[in-house]
Design an enzyme around this catalytic site. Structure first.
Site, mmCIF file in Angstrom:
data_model
loop_
_atom_site.group_PDB
_atom_site.id
_atom_site.type_symbol
_atom_site.label_atom_id
_atom_site.label_comp_id
_atom_site.label_asym_id
_atom_site.label_seq_id
_atom_site.Cartn_x
_atom_site.Cartn_y
_atom_site.Cartn_z
ATOM 1 N N ASP A 1 0.840 -1.208 0.000
ATOM 2 C CA ASP A 1 0.000 0.000 0.000
ATOM 3 C C ASP A 1 0.870 1.251 0.000
ATOM 4 O O ASP A 1 0.649 2.202 -0.755
ATOM 5 C CB ASP A 1 -0.994 -0.016 1.181
ATOM 6 C CG ASP A 1 -0.358 -0.326 2.532
ATOM 7 O OD1 ASP A 1 0.821 -0.753 2.563
ATOM 8 O OD2 ASP A 1 -1.034 -0.149 3.564
ATOM 9 N N ASP B 1 1.386 -6.940 -10.842
ATOM 10 C CA ASP B 1 0.398 -6.602 -11.869
ATOM 11 C C ASP B 1 -0.133 -5.199 -11.616
ATOM 12 O O ASP B 1 -0.189 -4.358 -12.525
ATOM 13 C CB ASP B 1 -0.747 -7.626 -11.814
ATOM 14 C CG ASP B 1 -1.842 -7.328 -12.831
ATOM 15 O OD1 ASP B 1 -1.490 -7.014 -13.990
ATOM 16 O OD2 ASP B 1 -3.027 -7.390 -12.465
ATOM 17 N N ASP C 1 1.014 -1.318 -13.638
ATOM 18 C CA ASP C 1 0.089 -0.420 -14.342
ATOM 19 C C ASP C 1 0.237 1.012 -13.822
ATOM 20 O O ASP C 1 0.242 1.971 -14.597
ATOM 21 C CB ASP C 1 -1.375 -0.862 -14.151
ATOM 22 C CG ASP C 1 -1.859 -1.806 -15.252
ATOM 23 O OD1 ASP C 1 -1.014 -2.545 -15.801
ATOM 24 O OD2 ASP C 1 -3.068 -1.798 -15.557
HETATM 25 C C1 IPM Z 1 -0.673 -8.278 -17.372
HETATM 26 C C2 IPM Z 1 -2.142 -8.528 -17.592
HETATM 27 C C3 IPM Z 1 -2.451 -9.992 -17.334
HETATM 28 C C4 IPM Z 1 -2.103 -10.283 -15.886
HETATM 29 C C5 IPM Z 1 -3.897 -10.426 -17.651
HETATM 30 C C6 IPM Z 1 -4.288 -10.089 -19.065
HETATM 31 C C7 IPM Z 1 -4.113 -11.887 -17.368
HETATM 32 O O1 IPM Z 1 -2.901 -7.667 -16.798
HETATM 33 O O2 IPM Z 1 0.150 -8.921 -18.049
HETATM 34 O O3 IPM Z 1 -0.345 -7.432 -16.544
HETATM 35 O O4 IPM Z 1 -2.917 -10.045 -14.982
HETATM 36 O O5 IPM Z 1 -0.994 -10.759 -15.634
HETATM 37 MG MG MG Z 2 -1.760 -6.187 -15.783
#
Ligand code: IPM
Ligand code: MG
Length: 366
Positions: free
Chosen positions: A228, A252, A256
């Protein structure tokens, strides 16, 4: 010796962006002596449509034979109601697991020309260069038991319960920790291990094992952070980070967030490596079905994924540098796909997927 690359365009914008990356590969073959054979396969929804499975045996075979794999993206609304085990995402998780691509490298680098495209103030992100090392074949994505079960069946307290399991073995933590420390050694020698040891036993073990592995890399400064706080620090003061290592789901999410710091998720490539350096290369963004087929997606993350492939799996760092320089030059020329276009920035032009791909090709030829 001719090296073999399996190309898996997948779904949504996958086909368009991979087509641009293939143009780049073809120029390197024609003009720069790259000796590469491309084969094509299906994965994700495209594979389900063709073979009834998102990671069919034919693709498995090709993947095993290849020296490296280039993947576009998987997923689409039309597959949302399929049983979970044949959904496109299962194809992606399947190939990651099948090839034991446990080490996922996600670099977040800000090109200074794109500082305006970031949602953060330019001075917060200027010069940003983070490498996120995400464990990719374990953790809650793969842990058993998993499922949806019925509790108190037949009584008035009946309800469903969904459950997944977050598990890591010492050997899994050790190998991803070694990957991360080795990368840190080639960079600024600072590694931040991200977990949640204050709540989760599995992350307590994670921190302990990373600490132990760290003894073998005394030059690397190791720190620990709860996930967090790491999310908060990424948007508050992202430049404090050099290399971050974390589990599958935390990685993941954090990758992002880190991608957006650089202006657009359309800019970030990734490498997923096995213990021998064989790898799969893909942009970290998804299949973006809403913009698929419109020739407006940003192919640069796929093109720089080719650059990572040349560097990490094919032993061709000089050619990787050429791609990176060509991409930089195209950005410097002011070309912007919609995701990185900011109205009113002098000297920039809104271009399509194929226009920016062609511009990279031209830059490579000069
Ligand atoms: C990523 C994507 C994948 C994940 C999905 C599409 C399964 O979000 O490569 O980050 O969660 O790993
Ligand atoms: Mg992802």
């Amino acid at each position: 010796m001719t090296q073999k690359v399996l190309v898996l365009p997948g779904d949504g914008i996958g086909k368009e962006i991979v087509a641009e990356a293939v143009k780049v590969i073809n120029v390197l073959k024609a003009d720069h002596g790259l000796d590469l054979e491309l084969t094509y396969g299906d994965i994700g929804g495209a594979a389900y449509d063709a073979d009834g499975h998102p990671y069919p045996p034919a693709t498995q075979k090709l993947a095993k034979e290849a020296d490296a794999i280039l993947l576009g993206a998987v997923g689409g609304y039309q597959y949302d109601d399929l049983p979970r085990d044949v959904r496109p995402e299962r194809g992606l998780l399947g190939i990651r697991a099948d090839l034991e691509l446990f080490s996922n490298l996600r670099p977040a680098i800000l090109m200074e020309e794109l500082a305006d495209a970031s949602s953060l103030k330019a001075e917060v992100v200027a010069g940003l260069d983070i490498m996120i090392v995400r464990e990719l074949t374990g953790g809650i994505y793969f842990g058993e038991p998993r499922g949806i079960r019925v509790l108190n069946e037949g009584t008035d307290k009946e309800e469903k319960q969904g459950y997944n399991t977050l598990v890591y073995k010492e050997s899994e933590i050790e190998r991803i920790a070694h990957s991360a420390f080795k990368i840190a050694m080639k960079r600024d020698k600072r590694l931040c291990s991200v977990g949640k040891a204050n709540v989760l036993e599995v992350m307590e073990l994670w921190a302990e094992v990373v600490e132990r592995v760290g003894k073998e890399y005394p030059e690397v400064e190791l720190s620990h952070m709860y996930v967090d706080n790491a999310a908060m620090q990424l948007v508050k003061e992202p430049k404090q980070f050099d290399v971050m290592v974390t589990g599958n789901m935390f990685g993941d999410i954090l990758s992002d967030a880190a991608a957006m710091l650089t202006g657009s998720i359309g800019m970030l490539p990734s490498a997923s490596l096995d213990k021998n350096g064989k790898g799969m290369y893909e942009p970290i963004h998804g299949s973006a079905p809403d913009i698929a087929g419109k020739n407006i997606a940003n192919p640069l993350a796929t093109i720089t994924s080719v650059s990572m492939m040349l560097k990490y799996s094919l032993g061709k760092s000089e050619l990787a540098d050429k791609i990176d320089a060509a991409v930089k030059s195209v950005i410097q020329q002011g070309m912007r796909t919609a995701d990185i276009y900011v109205e009113g920035v002098a000297g920039t032009t809104l271009v399509s997927t194929s226009e920016i791909g062609d511009a990279v090709v031209v830059a490579l030829q000069n």
